[in-house]
Every structure is written in C-alpha cells, then in structure tokens.
Design a protein around this motif. Structure first.
Motif, PDB file in Angstrom:
ATOM      1  N   GLN A   1      52.598  56.469  34.328  1.00 26.71           N
ATOM      2  CA  GLN A   1      52.253  56.940  35.675  1.00 26.71           C
ATOM      3  C   GLN A   1      50.828  56.515  36.018  1.00 26.71           C
ATOM      4  OE1 GLN A   1      52.551  61.178  36.240  1.00 26.71           O
ATOM      5  NE2 GLN A   1      52.683  61.006  38.453  1.00 26.71           N
ATOM      6  N   CYS A   2      50.645  56.044  37.252  1.00 22.88           N
ATOM      7  CA  CYS A   2      49.317  55.625  37.700  1.00 22.88           C
ATOM      8  C   CYS A   2      48.434  56.847  37.924  1.00 22.88           C
ATOM      9  CB  CYS A   2      49.427  54.826  39.001  1.00 22.88           C
ATOM     10  SG  CYS A   2      50.426  53.333  38.872  1.00 22.88           S
ATOM     11  N   ASP A   3      47.132  56.656  37.697  1.00 26.60           N
ATOM     12  CA  ASP A   3      46.193  57.757  37.902  1.00 26.60           C
ATOM     13  C   ASP A   3      45.550  57.695  39.279  1.00 26.60           C
ATOM     14  OD1 ASP A   3      44.721  55.497  37.520  1.00 26.60           O
ATOM     15  OD2 ASP A   3      43.442  56.299  35.930  1.00 26.60           O
ATOM     16  N   ILE A   4      46.066  56.809  40.153  1.00 30.05           N
ATOM     17  CA  ILE A   4      45.578  56.747  41.531  1.00 30.05           C
ATOM     18  C   ILE A   4      46.783  56.803  42.463  1.00 30.05           C
ATOM     19  CG2 ILE A   4      43.484  55.455  40.990  1.00 30.05           C
ATOM     20  CD1 ILE A   4      44.899  52.917  41.824  1.00 30.05           C
TER      21      ILE A   4
ATOM     22  N   CYS B   1      49.156  49.729  39.723  1.00 34.02           N
ATOM     23  CA  CYS B   1      48.104  50.746  39.646  1.00 34.02           C
ATOM     24  C   CYS B   1      46.741  50.201  40.087  1.00 34.02           C
ATOM     25  CB  CYS B   1      48.014  51.330  38.240  1.00 34.02           C
ATOM     26  SG  CYS B   1      49.453  52.315  37.779  1.00 34.02           S
ATOM     27  N   GLY B   2      46.738  49.483  41.183  1.00 32.42           N
ATOM     28  CA  GLY B   2      45.477  49.014  41.746  1.00 32.42           C
ATOM     29  C   GLY B   2      44.948  47.730  41.140  1.00 32.42           C
ATOM     30  N   GLU B   3      45.665  47.127  40.207  1.00 34.51           N
ATOM     31  CA  GLU B   3      45.248  45.866  39.600  1.00 34.51           C
ATOM     32  C   GLU B   3      46.348  44.830  39.774  1.00 34.51           C
ATOM     33  OE1 GLU B   3      44.077  46.348  35.580  1.00 34.51           O
ATOM     34  OE2 GLU B   3      42.450  47.758  36.016  1.00 34.51           O
ATOM     35  N   CYS B   4      45.927  43.610  40.115  1.00 36.50           N
ATOM     36  CA  CYS B   4      46.886  42.532  40.340  1.00 36.50           C
ATOM     37  C   CYS B   4      47.254  41.856  39.027  1.00 36.50           C
ATOM     38  CB  CYS B   4      46.306  41.497  41.309  1.00 36.50           C
ATOM     39  SG  CYS B   4      46.293  42.046  43.028  1.00 36.50           S
ATOM     40  N   SER B   5      48.535  41.780  38.771  1.00 37.41           N
ATOM     41  CA  SER B   5      49.043  40.993  37.656  1.00 37.41           C
ATOM     42  C   SER B   5      49.528  39.675  38.244  1.00 37.41           C
ATOM     43  CB  SER B   5      50.193  41.734  36.950  1.00 37.41           C
ATOM     44  OG  SER B   5      50.747  40.957  35.914  1.00 37.41           O
ATOM     45  N   CYS B   6      48.707  38.629  38.091  1.00 36.88           N
ATOM     46  CA  CYS B   6      48.968  37.357  38.761  1.00 36.88           C
ATOM     47  C   CYS B   6      50.155  36.638  38.121  1.00 36.88           C
ATOM     48  CB  CYS B   6      47.734  36.461  38.716  1.00 36.88           C
ATOM     49  SG  CYS B   6      46.259  37.233  39.438  1.00 36.88           S
ATOM     50  N   HIS B   7      50.892  35.917  38.979  1.00 40.14           N
ATOM     51  CA  HIS B   7      51.993  35.093  38.475  1.00 40.14           C
ATOM     52  C   HIS B   7      51.382  33.910  37.752  1.00 40.14           C
ATOM     53  CE1 HIS B   7      54.470  37.726  40.653  1.00 40.14           C
ATOM     54  NE2 HIS B   7      54.376  37.160  41.831  1.00 40.14           N
ATOM     55  N   ASP B   8      51.194  34.082  36.457  1.00 42.23           N
ATOM     56  CA  ASP B   8      50.468  33.119  35.640  1.00 42.23           C
ATOM     57  C   ASP B   8      51.371  31.935  35.299  1.00 42.23           C
ATOM     58  OD1 ASP B   8      48.768  31.845  33.958  1.00 42.23           O
ATOM     59  OD2 ASP B   8      48.231  33.620  32.804  1.00 42.23           O
TER      60      ASP B   8
END
Length: 494
Positions: free
Chosen positions: A219-222, A247-254
């Motif tokens: 679960q996200c904390d924001i 959760c507020g951070e981008c996981s880029c399509h690497d």
C-alpha cells in the motif's frame, strides 16, 4: 417517432419491472407480513430455507450471494436492467461464456447465464462440434499458440479447440489457447486474487489506486492524487507516457534488458539517451558521435564540434580556455549559466527567447515577471532583468504603491502570518503587503515566510539560472525541468 432516449427509458423501466417480479418466488404470500415494516411471521430458519436452492445445506450463501433474503423472499441486487434476476437470483444474464470473443461461440444462445447450444455443438461456450471432421494433425495445428505449443501446455486439444485444465472448477485457466492463468494472481499469504486490492486479467494484477506490487500486496503511503502529481511532467503527461507511476515514482519503460541503467530515465521519464546516438544500439556507448556528452537526451558537444549528434566539426582559432574566458564576462560561469559558449561567443537559452540576451547572456528579463507573467506588476518597465518603476510605485516588481488609502490597523492585520507575527518578523508592512528585508535577499513570500536558500542549486546557481525560486521551490522557465531547473526539454540548440 419518439426519441431514442425515451425508448431507452421505457426499456430500462420494463426491465426493472421484470426483475422485480422475477425476484418473488411462486410460494410467496404477502400475508407473511401483517403490514409494512411489521415483523416477519416466518422463523429465521424457514426464511433462509426459502432463499436457498433446493438441496442446498444450511450455511451456504442465500440468494446465490446476489441478493438479500427478506422474510423468505430474495431481493436481488439490481444495478442494471437484467443483471441478476430469478426467484433466487440464480440468473445472471449477459455473462455467458465466450470463445474467441463471441458469446456462446456464435453457436448458441445465452439463457440465464448459461449457453444453450445449437444442435451439433457442446461445451460451456458451445465451442466444441459434436462431430469432428478434422485430422489430428490439423486439429493440433489449430490449437497451437504463437510459440507453437499446443494449448500452452495448460489444456488439451479437441477438434481444433483448446479445453483448459480446470480440475478444481474455478475457471482460472482460460483463453483461446489457454494462455491466461489467473492462478498467477493469487496472493500466497491471503490466497486472494490480487490480495483483494485489484483485478486479474490474463495472469496480471491491475491494482486499485493506492496499491502496488505483483499481487497488489503493498500500500502506498501517499494519496493517489499526490502520487499522480509527483509523476506528472510539466506538459501534463504521466511519466511522459514512457513509464508507470507507482506511489509517486515513475518506473520507466526501460529498453535496457539488464536494468542497470536504462536509456529512459528521469523523475518523470523525461530523458531518453537513445536520442544521443546516431544509430541506436542499446549495447553501445557511442553517444554524441564520440564528440560530446549526453545530457537527458541532448548532446552537449565538445569544443570544435556541433550538430544534433555532434557530428559536424567546427574550426575555432581560440583555445578552450580563451573561449570560456570571453564567454564569462563578469560572471563566474560561462554565458552567466544561461547559454552555450562556442568559440568565445554565447548562444543564450532557450534559443529564440528575446527575454534572455546580452554578450554573456547577463540580461534575463524573465526576472521582471511574476508567476502570472505580468511584467513589473504592470507599473514599470524592465531593463536587463531589473524593474524601473513608475512614479508612485516601488518594490522589486513594482508591486507596492507609495501612497496607502487604508488604516494602519487594517494594513497590519493583512500583513500578519498564520502565527500572528507581522511579516514573520523578517520584513516591514506597507499598505497591507509585506516588504521583505533587503539585507536578507533570500527571504521572500507574501508574508516573508519563504527562504529561497532552500531552492536547489546547480553549477553554483539557484535554479541554475533557468527559473525563479518560489517559496523554496524552483519554478522553471518554459523548456526547463528538474529540481534545480537543470534539465533542458525544449527544442534542439542551434
């Protein structure tokens, strides 16, 4: 002719009426209650027995788990016309099995949630022909997935159609080639699909807002709103449409399969190093033709080279030291940190913006604008980044009138910050507005409550000279991004 909306209303009304009638068992008698709101004359056990299908033992879900039992009568959950109906809510229309995208495979009709197959067809979705005229080789060929595996090794082939392995009857393995296995979505600890916080589609969990993980177990904390805000790029795109917000951070399509350091990166996936390569090869480090450094997808060419990929040589009679010295002027940085130095001459950033000018890009008229792009508050003119105020006005942005038409008491009340201190104790009050201390240049804000020293620095400059510090945070000019406005996202430099 009546309008379509009216016809739809009649259809909805008639459907709901049918649902209400069909929810009442044949043995129902209105006399079971003596009046509206009166106590039911049936015992709880008898009431529940009437709400169970014949032969079902006590303890099973009443009304097939699709309604409420009220004095022996099932009141079905009706959200759409024709969804749940029948005396015991046993019918769930429009959800018959499908095969290859067609309800009842096109060889039957949907009746009370089950397919009634045409003659010559069988199966839950009427997908199996009674008589098969295919050879075994042809049948197996029709059952192979894109990897040439029969029924994805998760089922058996029957006349060119896959029958998926679901010995427990839960139907978690499905698809034309049994390619979907929703057992992959079951949480090992809770044994729930996607931990009860998402939905499973073909073996992958799609989590509800505020949850993430392969099984939606974290679960996200924001808040979802804050998460979206952090992932949104200046042009309003979530992770620049090149990543997923978690959760507020981008996981880029690497695009780098090793995952060590991808070609796409940045807080909002704004950087794409592939743009720095003349011919893209993810295993090559040949950035900027070997004559420059890649900075967030843009080539910063070495002296003597230019072009989008630093592919063109440039002749210059000056040494690198002489070139930089000519570009510095009175500033510690070449081109005042607002431009690019080439052979002793500055090209100001961003190209074509006339507000940044001067031999060493020392003039930045954007500093005369407030956050609403009003120049000198509308009460002055800008000269090389400084406001020259009209008579009767003063202040850094000519925002303060010299004459005040309000009482001193009212003026002070407008200058009090939330803690009741006049201008936070770091400025003076004039006509209801705070004038922050000139000695403490870093103090700003409506109530002098902001400390611009909190703004990020890059190359020794606050906001890298590419934005203004607004209450401790950098507000970047158009085309710039990053905590310190150090990343250029605009068009190519000339």
């Amino acid at each position: 002719m009546r309008p379509a909306g009216f016809r739809n209303f009649l259809l909805l009304a008639s459907s709901l009426f049918f649902v209400g009638l069909s929810a009442v068992p044949q043995n129902f008698s209105p006399s079971l209650r003596s009046g509206s709101g009166a106590t039911c004359r049936l015992s709880q056990a008898e009431s529940e027995r009437r709400c169970r299908a014949p032969g079902q033992p006590p303890g099973v879900a009443l009304c097939h788990g699709r309604g409420l039992c009220d004095c022996g009568v099932c009141i079905c959950h009706v959200k759409e016309p024709g969804v749940f109906f029948g005396p015991l809510c046993e019918c769930h229309e429009w959800v018959c099995e499908t095969y290859d995208g067609r309800t009842c495979a096109g060889h039957g009709k949907c009746d009370c949630g089950k397919c009634k197959c045409d003659r010559g067809w069988s199966g839950e979705a009427c997908q199996y022909p009674t008589n098969c005229d295919l050879t075994k080789k042809k049948s197996n060929q029709m059952c192979k997935n894109s990897q040439d595996i029969i029924c994805s090794n998760a089922g058996t082939c029957h006349c060119g159609r896959c029958k998926c392995d679901n010995s427990d009857g839960n139907g978690l393995v499905y698809g034309k080639f049994c390619e979907c296995d929703d057992r992959e979505c079951i949480d090992d600890e809770t044994e729930e699909i996607c931990g009860g916080h998402g939905k499973c589609y073909c073996g992958n969990c799609y989590c509800e807002a505020g949850w993430h993980g392969d099984k939606c177990e974290f679960q996200c904390d924001i808040t979802p709103w804050e998460s979206k805000r952090r992932c949104t790029s200046p042009d309003g795109k979530i992770c620049n449409n090149r990543g997923t917000c978690v959760c507020g951070e981008c996981s880029c399509h690497d695009v780098d399969p090793t995952g060590d350091w991808g070609d796409i990166h940045g807080d909002t996936c704004e950087c794409d190093e592939r743009d720095c390569k003349a011919v893209y090869d993810r295993y090559s480090d040949d950035f900027c033709s070997g004559h420059g450094q890649c900075n967030c997808g843009r080539c910063d060419c070495k002296l003597g080279w230019y072009g989008k990929k630093c592919e063109h040589p440039r002749s210059c009679p000056l040494s690198p030291e002489e070139s930089i010295k000519k570009c510095q002027g009175s500033s510690d940085l070449p081109c005042s940190g607002r431009g690019k130095c080439e052979c002793g001459k500055c090209t100001c950033y961003p190209p074509g913006d006339r507000r940044v000018y001067g031999k060493t890009c020392e003039c930045d008229d954007r500093r005369c604008e407030d956050l609403n792009s009003v120049v000198c508050g509308g009460h002055g003119t800008c000269s090389c980044g400084r406001c020259i105020c009209e008579r009767g006005w003063f202040g850094k942005l000519c925002q303060h009138p010299r004459k005040c038409n309000m009482t001193e008491e009212l003026s002070k009340s407008l200058c009090e910050s939330a803690d009741g201190i006049l201008c936070s104790g770091k400025g003076s009050c004039h006509c209801g507005k705070c004038i922050c201390s000139a000695e403490e240049w870093y103090i700003s804000g409506e109530f002098c409550d902001c400390d611009d020293r909190d703004c990020d620095k890059h190359d020794g400059l606050i906001c890298t000279g590419n934005g203004i510090c607004s209450c401790g945070n950098c507000e970047c000019w158009d085309g710039w991004n990053g905590n310190a406005c150090e990343i250029w996202l605009g068009t190519d430099y000339p």
